[in-house]
Design a protein around this motif. Structure first.
Motif, PDB file in Angstrom:
ATOM      1  N   PRO A   1     -67.836  -9.423   5.395  1.00  0.00           N
ATOM      2  CA  PRO A   1     -67.157  -9.353   4.133  1.00  0.00           C
ATOM      3  C   PRO A   1     -66.130 -10.657   3.781  1.00  0.00           C
ATOM      4  O   PRO A   1     -66.215 -11.030   2.663  1.00  0.00           O
ATOM      5  CB  PRO A   1     -66.339  -8.076   4.186  1.00  0.00           C
ATOM      6  CG  PRO A   1     -66.288  -7.887   5.779  1.00  0.00           C
ATOM      7  CD  PRO A   1     -67.449  -8.421   6.221  1.00  0.00           C
TER       8      PRO A   1
ATOM      9  N   LYS B   1     -66.468 -21.017  11.936  1.00  0.00           N
ATOM     10  CA  LYS B   1     -65.812 -22.168  11.189  1.00  0.00           C
ATOM     11  C   LYS B   1     -64.577 -22.546  11.389  1.00  0.00           C
ATOM     12  O   LYS B   1     -63.895 -23.445  11.299  1.00  0.00           O
ATOM     13  CB  LYS B   1     -66.320 -22.276   9.832  1.00  0.00           C
ATOM     14  CG  LYS B   1     -66.339 -21.204   8.853  1.00  0.00           C
ATOM     15  CD  LYS B   1     -67.054 -21.362   7.535  1.00  0.00           C
ATOM     16  CE  LYS B   1     -68.391 -20.817   7.610  1.00  0.00           C
ATOM     17  NZ  LYS B   1     -69.196 -20.863   6.548  1.00  0.00           N
TER      18      LYS B   1
ATOM     19  N   ALA C   1     -70.889 -20.787  15.256  1.00  0.00           N
ATOM     20  CA  ALA C   1     -70.938 -20.370  13.950  1.00  0.00           C
ATOM     21  C   ALA C   1     -69.404 -20.112  13.349  1.00  0.00           C
ATOM     22  O   ALA C   1     -69.320 -20.388  12.117  1.00  0.00           O
ATOM     23  CB  ALA C   1     -71.660 -19.020  13.800  1.00  0.00           C
TER      24      ALA C   1
ATOM     25  N   ALA D   1     -70.948 -10.636  19.169  1.00  0.00           N
ATOM     26  CA  ALA D   1     -72.348  -9.908  18.925  1.00  0.00           C
ATOM     27  C   ALA D   1     -72.555  -8.845  17.884  1.00  0.00           C
ATOM     28  O   ALA D   1     -73.744  -8.531  17.406  1.00  0.00           O
ATOM     29  CB  ALA D   1     -72.528  -9.340  20.323  1.00  0.00           C
TER      30      ALA D   1
ATOM     31  N   THR E   1     -62.019  -7.351  22.929  1.00  0.00           N
ATOM     32  CA  THR E   1     -60.912  -7.959  22.867  1.00  0.00           C
ATOM     33  C   THR E   1     -59.840  -7.055  22.449  1.00  0.00           C
ATOM     34  O   THR E   1     -58.679  -7.003  22.662  1.00  0.00           O
ATOM     35  CB  THR E   1     -61.008  -9.208  21.889  1.00  0.00           C
ATOM     36  OG1 THR E   1     -61.103  -8.733  20.573  1.00  0.00           O
ATOM     37  CG2 THR E   1     -61.638 -10.402  22.493  1.00  0.00           C
TER      38      THR E   1
HETATM   39  P1  NDP Z   1     -68.891 -10.233  10.740  1.00  0.00           P
HETATM   40  O1  NDP Z   1     -67.519  -9.938   9.931  1.00  0.00           O
HETATM   41  O2  NDP Z   1     -70.278  -9.680  10.320  1.00  0.00           O
HETATM   42  O3  NDP Z   1     -68.347 -10.265  12.243  1.00  0.00           O
HETATM   43  C1  NDP Z   1     -67.493 -10.655  12.875  1.00  0.00           C
HETATM   44  C2  NDP Z   1     -67.832 -10.437  14.544  1.00  0.00           C
HETATM   45  O4  NDP Z   1     -66.692 -11.059  15.265  1.00  0.00           O
HETATM   46  C3  NDP Z   1     -67.964  -9.108  14.887  1.00  0.00           C
HETATM   47  O5  NDP Z   1     -68.830  -9.118  15.939  1.00  0.00           O
HETATM   48  C4  NDP Z   1     -66.637  -8.653  15.322  1.00  0.00           C
HETATM   49  O6  NDP Z   1     -66.384  -7.767  16.385  1.00  0.00           O
HETATM   50  C5  NDP Z   1     -66.061 -10.024  16.021  1.00  0.00           C
HETATM   51  N1  NDP Z   1     -64.797 -10.334  16.123  1.00  0.00           N
HETATM   52  C6  NDP Z   1     -63.818 -10.377  15.185  1.00  0.00           C
HETATM   53  N2  NDP Z   1     -62.574 -10.565  15.458  1.00  0.00           N
HETATM   54  C7  NDP Z   1     -62.678 -10.916  17.027  1.00  0.00           C
HETATM   55  C8  NDP Z   1     -61.783 -11.081  18.047  1.00  0.00           C
HETATM   56  N3  NDP Z   1     -60.647 -10.955  17.924  1.00  0.00           N
HETATM   57  N4  NDP Z   1     -62.476 -11.105  19.423  1.00  0.00           N
HETATM   58  C9  NDP Z   1     -63.899 -11.016  19.585  1.00  0.00           C
HETATM   59  N5  NDP Z   1     -64.803 -10.780  18.605  1.00  0.00           N
HETATM   60  C10 NDP Z   1     -64.099 -10.551  17.426  1.00  0.00           C
HETATM   61  O7  NDP Z   1     -68.664 -11.746  10.359  1.00  0.00           O
HETATM   62  P2  NDP Z   1     -69.993 -12.984  10.164  1.00  0.00           P
HETATM   63  O8  NDP Z   1     -70.867 -12.578  11.248  1.00  0.00           O
HETATM   64  O9  NDP Z   1     -70.426 -12.966   8.779  1.00  0.00           O
HETATM   65  O10 NDP Z   1     -69.309 -14.391  10.559  1.00  0.00           O
HETATM   66  C11 NDP Z   1     -68.709 -14.811  11.719  1.00  0.00           C
HETATM   67  C12 NDP Z   1     -68.512 -16.092  11.761  1.00  0.00           C
HETATM   68  O11 NDP Z   1     -69.562 -17.022  11.400  1.00  0.00           O
HETATM   69  C13 NDP Z   1     -67.170 -16.349  10.876  1.00  0.00           C
HETATM   70  O12 NDP Z   1     -66.650 -17.478  11.084  1.00  0.00           O
HETATM   71  C14 NDP Z   1     -68.055 -16.840   9.406  1.00  0.00           C
HETATM   72  O13 NDP Z   1     -67.347 -17.932   8.715  1.00  0.00           O
HETATM   73  C15 NDP Z   1     -69.284 -17.630  10.304  1.00  0.00           C
HETATM   74  N6  NDP Z   1     -70.500 -17.880   9.601  1.00  0.00           N
HETATM   75  C16 NDP Z   1     -71.137 -16.824   9.052  1.00  0.00           C
HETATM   76  C17 NDP Z   1     -72.178 -16.929   8.389  1.00  0.00           C
HETATM   77  C18 NDP Z   1     -73.032 -15.704   8.224  1.00  0.00           C
HETATM   78  O14 NDP Z   1     -74.055 -15.794   7.428  1.00  0.00           O
HETATM   79  N7  NDP Z   1     -72.643 -14.523   8.139  1.00  0.00           N
HETATM   80  C19 NDP Z   1     -72.829 -18.351   8.247  1.00  0.00           C
HETATM   81  C20 NDP Z   1     -71.975 -19.151   8.606  1.00  0.00           C
HETATM   82  C21 NDP Z   1     -70.981 -19.049   9.457  1.00  0.00           C
HETATM   83  P3  NDP Z   1     -66.229  -6.109  15.673  1.00  0.00           P
HETATM   84  O15 NDP Z   1     -67.433  -5.809  15.087  1.00  0.00           O
HETATM   85  O16 NDP Z   1     -65.841  -5.256  17.010  1.00  0.00           O
HETATM   86  O17 NDP Z   1     -64.881  -6.149  14.748  1.00  0.00           O
END
Ligand code: NDP
Ligand code: MG
Length: 390
Positions: A204, A124, A122, A15, A63
């Motif tokens: 990133p 991948k 989302a 989120a 987590t």
């Molecule tokens: P971000 O780095 O912006 O956010 C990652 C999110 O995942 C954060 O909420 C983070 O929490 C959470 N997270 C990371 N590790 C865990 C875990 N072990 N358990 C629970 N939550 C976790 O990533 P993006 O939003 O850019 O990307 C997210 C996914 O969506 C990736 O797989 C990416 O490839 C895919 N995607 C992204 C796109 C985009 O436009 N950004 C487009 C299409 C696909 P916290 O903040 O606490 O670290």
């Protein structure tokens, strides 16, 4: 608390991230449809609390180990990776969005599908690593809805079509910030320049993957798994304006393309509201007018962006390779961001990792996940060697 039963009760894993934000924005715009009931992240407790208060979510999950902040604010919060499965099996939740990065939510994704929830995906990495253990759990048409914009485009192009009539699909790539760079220029790019994507604002890791075009290669594997297509029916093209997100060629020669603003809120809305379309035109989110369509495409230059072909080949070969690739890429990208290896070494480290670790196909999901760690470890060691020679 009483909730109107006609609303879709949504949980968002990841989120606090970039896609998570897009999903939550759509939920907030349509409060008559969506009720955000659960939010999960890894460690960003401050942002999770802000989101919980803004969206009135009741169930929270981090987590990573918890801080005391949650109790102080009157929230109960689950913790640990297993708690994602608790959210995924909660009978009160209708729809789960997987928007976390990495592979940690794979088991929760399986649980959500087994429990019959609607799932927007989302993330991948989970489908690339665990496609063979995830896809058979999809019980009904459109239970699993892609949010990755290119896959959402293909999925939307296929709404009324027979998948057997697909001849080929194309995913589009903006080409990233360095699409017009020469090899010499690529050798000098910095992490700061790489993290500034010209079109999409993302986390990133995926931003670096977009600059190397690894993202497009990984997305081709994602498409092979999601749409059950062999590698020879999956392809990618550079489309600098990022207006077309995906195209499907059918056996009769017809091509369908999906055009929209490059804004992750649109694929998020398509997945959340399926089979309906939400009224977004009046909100200004989607405003590509016909006179502004730009249908210029070009091939990916594999000699400048070898990560694309390395990933595509890993998908084609299958077995251990997609998992090793995901792990190796994670380590190489982190090493680049931290200044340990140069941009052009990312592909070399990944290629060497795959060559070193030719191993037999994983027999189970746990083995597939372990291979991600193997890829990460081998690539991490190769990066350390680079540090000394760089
Ligand atoms: P971000 O780095 O912006 O956010 C990652 C999110 O995942 C954060 O909420 C983070 O929490 C959470 N997270 C990371 N590790 C865990 C875990 N072990 N358990 C629970 N939550 C976790 O990533 P993006 O939003 O850019 O990307 C997210 C996914 O969506 C990736 O797989 C990416 O490839 C895919 N995607 C992204 C796109 C985009 O436009 N950004 C487009 C299409 C696909 P916290 O903040 O606490 O670290
Ligand atoms: Mg994408």
């Amino acid at each position: 608390m009483h909730r109107a039963s006609s609303k879709i009760r949504v949980a968002v894993i990841g989120a606090t991230g970039s896609v998570g934000g897009a999903v939550l924005d759509i939920c907030k715009r349509f409060p008559e449809r969506f009720d955000v009931v659960a939010l999960a992240a890894q460690s960003n407790h401050k942002k999770l609390l802000e989101l919980a208060s803004y969206h009135n979510a009741e169930k929270l999950c981090l987590t990573a180990p918890l801080s005391g902040t949650f109790k102080e604010n009157g929230y109960t919060c689950l913790s640990g990776i297993d708690s994602l499965c608790e959210i995924a099996s909660d009978p009160y939740i209708d729809h789960i969005v997987f928007a976390s990065s990495g592979v940690s939510a794979i088991k929760a994704l399986q649980t959500a599908l087994k429990e019959g929830k609607d799932v927007s995906l989302a993330n991948k990495e989970s489908i690339v690593v665990a496609g063979p253990w995830v896809m058979p759990l999809v019980k009904r048409e459109d239970q699993l809805r892609p949010v990755d914009s290119e896959h959402s485009a293909i999925w939307q192009c296929l709404r009324e079509d027979n998948k057997k009539e697909i001849s080929k699909i194309w995913l589009t790539a903006s080409g990233g910030p360095f699409r017009d760079h020469s090899r010499e220029m690529l050798e000098r790019v910095t992490p700061e320049e790489t993290l500034l994507h010209p079109v999409w604002k993302m986390g990133p890791k995926i931003t670096v993957d977009s600059a190397t075009l690894m993202n497009k290669g990984i997305e081709c594997i994602e498409a092979m798994q999601l749409f059950s297509l062999p590698a020879n029916k999956v392809s990618a093209l550079i489309h600098p304006r990022s207006q077309v997100h995906g195209a499907v060629l059918f056996v009769d020669g017809t091509i369908k393309m999906l055009l929209s603003q490059p804004d992750m809120r649109l694929p998020a809305a398509a997945a959340l509201a399926w089979p309906d379309r939400l009224e977004l035109l009046s909100s200004g989110l989607d405003s590509i007018r016909p006179e502004k369509w730009d249908l210029q495409f070009r091939e990916i230059d594999a000699s400048l962006f070898p990560c694309f072909s390395i990933a595509f080949k890993a998908g084609e070969m299958g077995g251990a390779y997609p998992s090793l690739l995901v792990g190796a890429d994670e380590a190489a990208v982190q090493a680049f961001i931290h200044g340990i290896i140069p941009f052009t070494a990312i592909s070399q480290v990944i290629e060497e990792t795959l060559a070193k670790s030719a191993s037999s196909p994983p027999a189970s999901l746990d083995e597939a996940i372990a291979l991600v760690k193997t890829g990460e470890r081998i690539a991490g060691e190769l990066c350390k060697k680079w540090r000394h020679s760089f």
